[in-house]
Scaffold this active site. Structure first.
Site: not given
Ligand code: NI
Length: 137
Positions: A16, A35, A41, A43, A81-82, A126
């Site tokens: 995100h 972020c 990037h 998580h 996911d992914h 997160e």
């Molecule tokens: Ni983040």
């Protein structure tokens, strides 16, 4: 019958970027920190879904955890996911994919599929130290 809470843990990895288009890069970095990296990037999210209700007299279950596993897989893990939340997940095309907003989306998706007599709560990590909870309203 006693009211009991059952829990199921699940995982997904996703990317995100937190930012507002109407803010400068400087302000985005100031508010969202790392972020807000323009290149995104990831998580490793950890999700705990909790259902509270009376134990069913016939089965001894509050809710079949195998069914809950399959539901989380279909509604949450497979679509998230992914993925890149900002680009690939419809709910976040115009909504910042913060842990708060992701938890609300997860809750709303599951709430539609969970019987009304059960209370639903979600806890979304997160990072191991940063997590949010949402139980509706
Ligand atoms: Ni983040």
């Amino acid at each position: 019958m006693p009211r009991v809470t059952v829990h199921r843990r699940a995982y997904f990895n996703a990317a995100h970027r937190l930012y507002r288009k109407d803010w400068s890069d400087e302000k985005n970095i100031e508010v969202f920190g790392k972020c807000s990296n323009p290149n995104y990037h990831g998580h490793n999210y950890e999700l705990i879904v909790s259902l509270t209700g009376e134990i069913d007299v016939e089965t001894g279950f509050v809710y079949d955890l195998g069914k809950l596993r399959n539901l989380i897989k279909k509604e949450i893990e497979t679509p998230f996911d992914h993925k890149n939340f900002n680009i690939e997940v419809e709910e976040f095309k115009n909504t910042n994919p913060t842990a708060e907003n992701i938890a609300v989306v997860i809750y709303n998706k599951l709430r539609e599929k969970i019987p009304n007599h059960l209370d639903l709560a979600v806890k979304l990590y997160e990072t191991p130290r940063n997590f949010v909870t949402y139980a509706g309203k």
